[in-house]
Design an enzyme around this catalytic site. Structure first.
Site, PDB file in Angstrom:
ATOM      1  N   THR A   1       0.867  -1.193   0.000  1.00  0.00           N
ATOM      2  CA  THR A   1       0.000   0.000   0.000  1.00  0.00           C
ATOM      3  C   THR A   1       0.900   1.239   0.000  1.00  0.00           C
ATOM      4  OG1 THR A   1      -0.217  -0.151   2.412  1.00  0.00           O
ATOM      5  CG2 THR A   1      -1.962  -1.134   1.095  1.00  0.00           C
TER       6      THR A   1
ATOM      7  N   THR B   1       0.385  -9.089  13.215  1.00  0.00           N
ATOM      8  CA  THR B   1       0.531  -7.744  12.675  1.00  0.00           C
ATOM      9  C   THR B   1       0.549  -7.739  11.163  1.00  0.00           C
ATOM     10  OG1 THR B   1       1.868  -5.768  12.639  1.00  0.00           O
ATOM     11  CG2 THR B   1       3.050  -7.822  12.675  1.00  0.00           C
TER      12      THR B   1
ATOM     13  N   SER C   1      -5.783   6.682   4.254  1.00  0.00           N
ATOM     14  CA  SER C   1      -5.278   5.303   4.174  1.00  0.00           C
ATOM     15  C   SER C   1      -5.791   4.534   5.361  1.00  0.00           C
ATOM     16  CB  SER C   1      -3.755   5.287   4.123  1.00  0.00           C
ATOM     17  OG  SER C   1      -3.232   5.892   5.289  1.00  0.00           O
TER      18      SER C   1
END
Lengths: 383, 383
Positions: B146, B179, B383
């Site tokens: 991303t 994570t 985002s």
């Protein structure tokens, strides 16, 4: 008038030479009585500055005659030598005013881990005592400023009595119990136990709900001193209400002057099971850097609100939550609602409403956005 | 080679049209067996994305044949419609590969609260299946990026077996359990229960110790898939050690690519009573914005370290603590030690050592500094 608005108090704010800039850096407030009743709340940080360790002992008997405050150095993590400086400062005040050192509170603010010069403080105290006046409150409020851009003061009056206060603070704003340096005076005639009760009630919903940057100070102290000079004994509820107003007023001034901030953000949580849950949920948003940066960018990024509250263990269903920003409900029942574009985040005053639909309790926590200026102020200067 | 380094795996990374930029945005990884053993750990955020809710069910039986990952949208807080998109994506993979949808994991990453287009994903899956190859790992690693500036991959080999992995993540880096999006493959022949045990041991000291910005994601998932293709059953200790190395390698790549960071900071706490205490103390420093801003400014402001650790309830005496920065002990027994000027904080790699002198346990948490670029990236872009 601030801390000298209430009858029975004198104050001074002077340049003692602690700050290299020559700015005012030492404040002294004297309670001329007849009462010397007082209460104080302190930082819950276990890393406590020397003045906190001293002042906790002094106020334990509910009796305070004077408080001396310096900017230009926190006197925190300065070891035995640092504690001696605090003690020496209190003794200097006591000697010059012919009172007991055990009735003198000390507060310090500034850089952690640097020694203060005891001689400079001692000379400053003598000079401050000579300048005590009943209109010295404004100078005192200026003398406790560090990165503050303006002094913070507030006054409320009751039926024959007055409460006045001053505060400093522009960073490390995230109290656990008390916060920042705050001195509040009143001429109401109330015993220390009543003052203590009123002060804890007032700070719990004001300074304790301020969470500008998530960083808890080592030197926070809120002190309330009563001279009893008005001879009036107010109703507890009326006094607590006025005291809470003074505390909230000062808290909002701290919020508005927070380092580098471009938004004051009220995070209101409704529908929690308990008030503590509401505070926990609101604080998790207040401490989320991604949320805070989004507000700086005027971006109503409600996903970051939900990501933040999902880290708490407060009882609620994330998929039932509504989120509104400045009056526009952008998230309903954990899904998209009104378009993000409908939200106007350009005003400094920002309102984020989180409805949990889990119970009857609510609370508001106030924070600031995360800005370039915050990073600049806290990376370019030691404080 | 990444996730296709181990025998038995094929992968693809394609541009499905989810991202408006036309960049790679869909990754698919297929385990051709003979084993389909798998384990996964997920975000502990209660605000969980639809793919997390789906994948937790899929992996419950320890059997996974394929994993599909998209960037360009988190599919989080998108309600029933969003869950249907996740389900439809898994069904599309199952149908194209002639496997069961209950053996297909789904991961998504991107903006929270926006619907993904199910049709675009379905067509993307068909296209990805057609491009599955044994050297598709690099494209897969690129397709999950991303705000990442580089793909993150790692490979370790044992005695006849291999572990390879890929990861994405550059913000919201503060796991509670797992994570970010991470896929790790191995051709070792181990049952799901062994994989689960090894994965939890490895993530506990790697991804779980990464706390770049204190913000926990809603979409974090670490998946480990074993094909058994090597026919080798490694020793549990050797496998866990290699797996931990892969996880640490990927975690350090995430740290180095964190949004806007200019320092990678290892906060090592020694002398804690328990390892959990050491992690708690280290994490309190990692999440302190004033400390993080000071490091950005190359300011060895150790007072902010002590103010941060004083907020924890770990058992230690703040006035016995030593703090060193990049090898220089600036604080000894809660007081000033070497001059601040002796510390050089200009290198990106920063080491902060906190010695509590309270017990035998230690731990390291890794974080980044708080910079102008962090604020810029997270205020200027959603985002």
């Amino acid at each position: 008038m601030t801390v000298t608005a209430a009858a029975g108090f004198e104050a001074a704010g002077i340049a003692a030479g602690i700050k290299r800039t020559g700015a005012l850096d030492l404040a002294l407030i004297l309670n001329r009585g007849p009462s010397a009743a007082a209460a104080a709340v302190f930082t819950s940080n276990r890393a406590k500055a020397n003045p906190i360790i001293w002042s906790q002992q002094v106020v334990a008997d509910g009796r305070v005659r004077a408080i001396v405050l310096n900017s230009g150095g926190a006197n925190c993590f300065t070891g035995h030598q640092g504690f001696q400086v605090t003690h020496r400062t209190a003794e200097a005040v006591a000697s010059a005013l012919d009172i007991g050192a055990g009735d003198v509170l000390v507060c310090s603010t500034g850089l952690i881990g640097e020694q203060l010069d005891g001689e400079v403080l001692e000379e400053g105290v003598v000079s401050a005592v000579a300048r005590l006046t009943t209109d010295g409150g404004d100078n005192a409020a200026r003398a406790i400023m560090t990165t503050d851009s303006v002094p913070k003061t507030a006054v409320r009056t009751g039926d024959g009595w007055t409460i006045g206060g001053m505060a400093k603070g522009a960073g490390m704003l995230a109290p656990g119990l008390a916060t920042m340096l705050v001195v509040i005076t009143t001429d109401a005639d109330l015993p220390a136990s009543d003052l203590d009760q009123a002060l804890r009630a007032a700070t719990r919903v004001s300074f304790d709900r301020l969470d500008s940057d998530g960083c808890m100070s080592t030197n926070d102290q809120v002190t309330l001193m009563a001279s009893g000079s008005s001879g009036v004994v107010p109703e507890a509820s009326a006094f607590t209400e006025a005291l809470t107003e003074v505390c909230l007023d000062l808290a909002m001034q701290l919020l508005a002057d927070a380092e580098g901030a471009s938004h004051e953000i009220a995070i209101e949580v409704r529908g929690a099971v308990t008030e503590d849950d509401a505070v926990t949920v609101a604080r998790s948003v207040a401490r989320n850097n991604l949320f805070k940066a989004a507000i700086f960018g005027n971006d109503p990024n409600w996903g970051r609100v939900l990501a933040a509250i999902g880290t708490t263990d407060a009882p609620f269903d994330p998929y039932l939550v509504d989120v509104s920003m400045n009056g526009v409900r952008v998230c309903h029942a954990g899904g998209p609602d009104a378009p993000r574009e409908d939200v106007d985040l350009t005003p400094r005053a920002t309102h984020v409403l989180v409805e949990l639909h889990a119970g009857p309790a609510s609370a508001t926590v106030w924070t600031n956005d995360l800005t370039h200026d915050y990073v600049h102020e806290n990376s370019a200067y030691s404080s």
